[in-house]
Design a protein around this motif. Structure first.
Motif, PDB file in Angstrom:
ATOM      1  N   SER A 186       0.845  -1.194   0.000  1.00  0.00           N
ATOM      2  CA  SER A 186       0.000   0.000   0.000  1.00  0.00           C
ATOM      3  C   SER A 186       0.874   1.235   0.000  1.00  0.00           C
ATOM      4  O   SER A 186       1.969   1.237   0.571  1.00  0.00           O
ATOM      5  CB  SER A 186      -0.893   0.029   1.243  1.00  0.00           C
ATOM      6  N   ILE A 187       0.364   2.287  -0.644  1.00  0.00           N
ATOM      7  CA  ILE A 187       1.000   3.603  -0.600  1.00  0.00           C
ATOM      8  C   ILE A 187      -0.086   4.641  -0.864  1.00  0.00           C
ATOM      9  O   ILE A 187      -0.899   4.471  -1.784  1.00  0.00           O
ATOM     10  CB  ILE A 187       2.167   3.736  -1.596  1.00  0.00           C
ATOM     11  N   ASP A 188      -0.114   5.665  -0.055  1.00  0.00           N
ATOM     12  CA  ASP A 188      -1.065   6.777  -0.254  1.00  0.00           C
ATOM     13  C   ASP A 188      -2.480   6.288  -0.539  1.00  0.00           C
ATOM     14  O   ASP A 188      -3.120   6.711  -1.506  1.00  0.00           O
ATOM     15  CB  ASP A 188      -0.606   7.689  -1.402  1.00  0.00           C
ATOM     16  N   ASP A 189      -2.988   5.396   0.272  1.00  0.00           N
ATOM     17  CA  ASP A 189      -4.349   4.865   0.130  1.00  0.00           C
ATOM     18  C   ASP A 189      -4.581   4.066  -1.146  1.00  0.00           C
ATOM     19  O   ASP A 189      -5.722   3.843  -1.549  1.00  0.00           O
ATOM     20  CB  ASP A 189      -5.406   5.981   0.240  1.00  0.00           C
ATOM     21  N   HIS A 190      -3.515   3.645  -1.816  1.00  0.00           N
ATOM     22  CA  HIS A 190      -3.631   2.781  -2.993  1.00  0.00           C
ATOM     23  C   HIS A 190      -3.103   1.396  -2.633  1.00  0.00           C
ATOM     24  O   HIS A 190      -2.036   1.275  -2.039  1.00  0.00           O
ATOM     25  CB  HIS A 190      -2.793   3.313  -4.165  1.00  0.00           C
ATOM     26  N   HIS A 191      -3.866   0.371  -3.009  1.00  0.00           N
ATOM     27  CA  HIS A 191      -3.372  -0.997  -2.914  1.00  0.00           C
ATOM     28  C   HIS A 191      -2.645  -1.263  -4.219  1.00  0.00           C
ATOM     29  O   HIS A 191      -3.220  -1.079  -5.295  1.00  0.00           O
ATOM     30  CB  HIS A 191      -4.518  -1.985  -2.710  1.00  0.00           C
ATOM     31  N   ILE A 192      -1.391  -1.678  -4.112  1.00  0.00           N
ATOM     32  CA  ILE A 192      -0.582  -1.856  -5.314  1.00  0.00           C
ATOM     33  C   ILE A 192       0.049  -3.243  -5.343  1.00  0.00           C
ATOM     34  O   ILE A 192       0.122  -3.934  -4.325  1.00  0.00           O
ATOM     35  CB  ILE A 192       0.513  -0.772  -5.433  1.00  0.00           C
ATOM     36  N   GLU A 193       0.481  -3.605  -6.523  1.00  0.00           N
ATOM     37  CA  GLU A 193       1.206  -4.852  -6.740  1.00  0.00           C
ATOM     38  C   GLU A 193       2.542  -4.469  -7.369  1.00  0.00           C
ATOM     39  O   GLU A 193       2.583  -4.008  -8.510  1.00  0.00           O
ATOM     40  CB  GLU A 193       0.392  -5.753  -7.662  1.00  0.00           C
ATOM     41  N   LEU A 194       3.614  -4.598  -6.604  1.00  0.00           N
ATOM     42  CA  LEU A 194       4.948  -4.278  -7.096  1.00  0.00           C
ATOM     43  C   LEU A 194       5.460  -5.471  -7.886  1.00  0.00           C
ATOM     44  O   LEU A 194       5.568  -6.584  -7.354  1.00  0.00           O
ATOM     45  CB  LEU A 194       5.895  -3.961  -5.936  1.00  0.00           C
ATOM     46  N   LEU A 195       5.738  -5.249  -9.153  1.00  0.00           N
ATOM     47  CA  LEU A 195       6.138  -6.333 -10.041  1.00  0.00           C
ATOM     48  C   LEU A 195       7.541  -6.837  -9.706  1.00  0.00           C
ATOM     49  O   LEU A 195       8.430  -6.049  -9.395  1.00  0.00           O
ATOM     50  CB  LEU A 195       6.088  -5.874 -11.497  1.00  0.00           C
ATOM     51  N   GLN A 196       7.714  -8.148  -9.797  1.00  0.00           N
ATOM     52  CA  GLN A 196       8.990  -8.804  -9.584  1.00  0.00           C
ATOM     53  C   GLN A 196       9.168  -9.863 -10.672  1.00  0.00           C
ATOM     54  O   GLN A 196       8.196 -10.316 -11.264  1.00  0.00           O
ATOM     55  CB  GLN A 196       9.036  -9.475  -8.203  1.00  0.00           C
ATOM     56  N   ALA A 197      10.392 -10.261 -10.913  1.00  0.00           N
ATOM     57  CA  ALA A 197      10.666 -11.308 -11.906  1.00  0.00           C
ATOM     58  C   ALA A 197      10.539 -12.675 -11.234  1.00  0.00           C
ATOM     59  O   ALA A 197      11.187 -12.944 -10.221  1.00  0.00           O
ATOM     60  CB  ALA A 197      12.056 -11.124 -12.489  1.00  0.00           C
ATOM     61  N   TRP A 198       9.711 -13.543 -11.798  1.00  0.00           N
ATOM     62  CA  TRP A 198       9.460 -14.878 -11.255  1.00  0.00           C
ATOM     63  C   TRP A 198      10.602 -15.844 -11.589  1.00  0.00           C
ATOM     64  O   TRP A 198      10.961 -16.701 -10.795  1.00  0.00           O
ATOM     65  CB  TRP A 198       8.134 -15.394 -11.802  1.00  0.00           C
ATOM     66  N   ASN A 199      11.154 -15.691 -12.775  1.00  0.00           N
ATOM     67  CA  ASN A 199      12.247 -16.563 -13.217  1.00  0.00           C
ATOM     68  C   ASN A 199      13.019 -15.823 -14.321  1.00  0.00           C
ATOM     69  O   ASN A 199      12.687 -14.682 -14.659  1.00  0.00           O
ATOM     70  CB  ASN A 199      11.713 -17.926 -13.690  1.00  0.00           C
ATOM     71  N   GLU A 200      14.007 -16.471 -14.879  1.00  0.00           N
ATOM     72  CA  GLU A 200      14.834 -15.821 -15.905  1.00  0.00           C
ATOM     73  C   GLU A 200      14.013 -15.432 -17.135  1.00  0.00           C
ATOM     74  O   GLU A 200      14.187 -14.347 -17.701  1.00  0.00           O
ATOM     75  CB  GLU A 200      15.983 -16.755 -16.296  1.00  0.00           C
TER      76      GLU A 200
END
Length: 179
Positions: free
Chosen positions: A92-106
């Motif tokens: 969460s940031i500033d009343d927003h629910h967010i999904e921070l992207l990450q790399a699952w595999n190569e």
């Protein structure tokens, strides 16, 4: 504190919160065709597998992509995507629910670079400031992006210019988000 260290702390806090709430590490739908070194344990009866962030060896870099696009990405962008293999972080940031992207595999790291390329080329076609998306919000068309020129982390509607600065840098953004 480095972006990599801040990211490690966020992953740790996210995992601890999941363990506290469910008794399990974070889970994701298992896909035998899309394995990740961050998968933990066995697939459960619902087809879910637990995951825990693991270091990318060697660390992933966006330098070649930046050169190909004739850009200089903000320094903290490579570690944001190239430090660990993991599932996305729900924050969460500033009343927003967010999904921070990450790399699952190569392969996902490569796909992420292709998506960044498409996004930058779209911004050029629209004659808008170049941005790199790093996350999603609860609104389908509202992205979390990084302005390439300044490094600011912003809210941006798809196809539009960024309209709200969330943080002056990726590092500051990671300080402001909560699990």
């Amino acid at each position: 504190m480095s972006v990599s260290t801040k990211l490690d702390k966020l992953h740790q806090a996210f995992s601890e919160k999941c363990l506290e709430r469910t008794g399990k590490l974070p889970v994701i739908e298992h896909d035998t065709a899309w394995p990740s070194p961050c998968e933990q344990g066995e697939v459960d009866e619902k087809g879910l597998i637990q995951w825990c962030a693991v270091p990318q060896q060697p660390a992933g870099s966006l330098e070649d992509l930046a050169k190909a696009l004739e850009l200089s990405f903000p320094e903290d962008l490579s570690p944001l995507f190239g430090h660990v293999y993991a599932g996305n972080l729900l924050l969460s940031i500033d009343d927003h629910h967010i999904e921070l992207l990450q790399a699952w595999n190569e392969d996902d790291f490569s796909r992420l670079q292709q998506n960044i390329t498409g996004h930058v080329l779209m911004k050029r076609k629209l004659k808008q400031p170049e941005t790199v998306f790093i996350g999603l919000t609860e609104q389908d068309d509202l992205l979390i992006t990084v302005l390439v020129e300044s490094g600011e982390v912003c809210l941006e509607y798809v196809g539009k210019k960024p309209h709200h600065v969330l943080a002056k840098s990726i590092s500051e953004f990671l300080d402001k988000v909560t699990v």
